[in-house]
Write a protein that holds these residues in place. Structure first.
Motif, mmCIF file in Angstrom:
data_model
loop_
_atom_site.group_PDB
_atom_site.id
_atom_site.type_symbol
_atom_site.label_atom_id
_atom_site.label_comp_id
_atom_site.label_asym_id
_atom_site.label_seq_id
_atom_site.Cartn_x
_atom_site.Cartn_y
_atom_site.Cartn_z
ATOM 1 N N ALA A 1 0.872 -1.173 0.000
ATOM 2 C CA ALA A 1 0.000 0.000 0.000
ATOM 3 C C ALA A 1 0.907 1.221 0.000
ATOM 4 C CB ALA A 1 -0.923 0.005 1.211
ATOM 5 N N ILE A 2 0.311 2.390 -0.241
ATOM 6 C CA ILE A 2 1.116 3.617 -0.224
ATOM 7 C C ILE A 2 0.384 4.683 0.586
ATOM 8 C CG2 ILE A 2 2.329 3.175 -2.384
ATOM 9 C CD1 ILE A 2 -0.336 5.825 -2.442
ATOM 10 N N SER A 3 1.157 5.627 1.092
ATOM 11 C CA SER A 3 0.595 6.708 1.889
ATOM 12 C C SER A 3 1.093 8.038 1.355
ATOM 13 C CB SER A 3 1.001 6.536 3.359
ATOM 14 O OG SER A 3 0.358 7.475 4.183
ATOM 15 N N ILE A 4 0.166 8.979 1.220
ATOM 16 C CA ILE A 4 0.476 10.292 0.656
ATOM 17 C C ILE A 4 0.521 11.314 1.783
ATOM 18 C CG2 ILE A 4 -0.287 12.067 -0.964
ATOM 19 C CD1 ILE A 4 -1.865 9.685 -2.346
ATOM 20 N N GLY A 5 1.621 12.042 1.877
ATOM 21 C CA GLY A 5 1.791 13.008 2.953
ATOM 22 C C GLY A 5 1.862 14.429 2.448
ATOM 23 N N THR A 6 3.073 14.891 2.177
ATOM 24 C CA THR A 6 3.273 16.266 1.728
ATOM 25 C C THR A 6 2.478 16.570 0.467
ATOM 26 O OG1 THR A 6 5.483 16.274 2.714
ATOM 27 C CG2 THR A 6 5.034 17.945 1.041
ATOM 28 N N GLY A 7 2.251 15.564 -0.365
ATOM 29 C CA GLY A 7 1.465 15.752 -1.581
ATOM 30 C C GLY A 7 0.075 16.297 -1.318
#
Length: 306
Positions: free
Chosen positions: A263-269
């Motif tokens: 899975a992936i996690s989006i932060g600063t984006g």
């Protein structure tokens, strides 16, 4: 094109898709409701919590850098008691998987947090932040010493029935050693990477820009480091990985899957484009469909196949 099954399984949690949001960048979910429907996401990770309320570090505590962001927010949060009273009743109603992020300055802090957050809270998992680089006297120590990391994960695991996701720091010599340590401690999954320690100096004032001097570097600048670490860890431990670090486009996300993330996690984006999670999810689905993949899981670790 064939329909793509986006269902993702992490540490016993079933997510509708593999796109999550990073702790500290999505508040408690409500803040982004007008821009990105929560029910479209696989899950959200809440703002980091500590036992006591924190105002965070002195300002300035944010500064943009080329292809990135330095932050020294310092775990500003309402504290455990206020979270349980005022935030949890709302959070548990969100139509997606909700992961609580917990931080501390001692082993006892982590245990207190974990003991208060159980499966009947409505949360899906606990992300244990042992890797915050912009808070003095804690956090970072647990994330850079394998023995301490194993100890804190083991202590948390012993007092909660929620799945444990260990959030790893890139500020170490050997990321694989840290991953093996938290696996030995009982972690059910990993998230990596957290921010890299950095700083910026004001040329006019001839002083550090951040009041805290140092901060955590995030954004596209750190993505190659994150991809490399996901690649290494995925080959060394048998735990699902949530990949993060500079994901702003669907191409970035696919790169993490190919390296071994589930899975992936989006932060600063999220700061740059509040709809980034939706656009990235659509891009992932289109990529899989064009290649005739029935499930997004077929991407995981594909770059390792000789």
């Amino acid at each position: 094109m064939c329909p793509v099954d986006l269902t993702t399984h992490i540490a016993g949690i079933t997510l509708r898709n593999p796109v999550l949001t990073g702790s500290g960048t999505y508040g408690f979910g409500e803040e982004y409701a007008a821009y990105c429907p929560v029910d479209a996401l696989g899950g959200i990770t809440l703002k980091g919590l500590t036992p006591e309320p924190r105002l965070g570090n002195e300002v300035p505590r944010l500064v943009e850098t080329p292809a990135g962001l330095l932050n020294a927010v310092g775990l500003e949060n309402p504290g455990l008691e206020e979270f349980l009273r005022s935030y949890l009743p709302k959070v548990r109603k969100l139509p997606t998987a909700v992961i609580a992020n917990i931080s501390g300055f001692s082993l006892e802090d982590y245990v207190q947090m974990a003991r208060a957050l159980q499966r009947d809270s409505g949360l899906a998992a606990l992300e244990v932040n042992i890797s915050c680089p912009n808070v003095k006297h804690g956090g970072m120590h647990f994330g850079t010493d394998p023995k301490s990391a194993e100890e804190v994960i083991g202590a948390v695991k012993a007092v909660t029935d929620l799945p444990i996701i260990a959030k790893l720091s890139p500020n170490v010599t050997d990321i694989v050693e840290m991953a093996r340590a938290v696996q030995s401690g009982g972690a059910d999954a990993l998230s990596l990477i957290n921010t890299l320690l950095g700083m910026s100096i004001d040329l006019d004032q001839q002083r550090p820009v951040l009041a805290n001097t140092f901060g955590g570097l995030s954004g596209p600048a750190i993505r190659p480091v994150a991809v490399r670490m996901v690649w290494q860890v995925s080959q060394a431990v048998d735990l699902p990985i949530i990949g993060m670090g500079g994901i702003t486009r669907w191409q970035d996300a696919v790169e993490f899957f190919l390296a071994g993330a589930s899975a992936i996690s989006i932060g600063t984006g999220n700061f740059v484009n509040p709809q980034a999670p939706l656009e990235i999810l659509q891009g992932i689905e289109d990529y899989c469909a064009k290649r005739g993949m029935a499930s997004v899981h077929e991407l995981v670790g594909l770059a390792h196949v000789s």
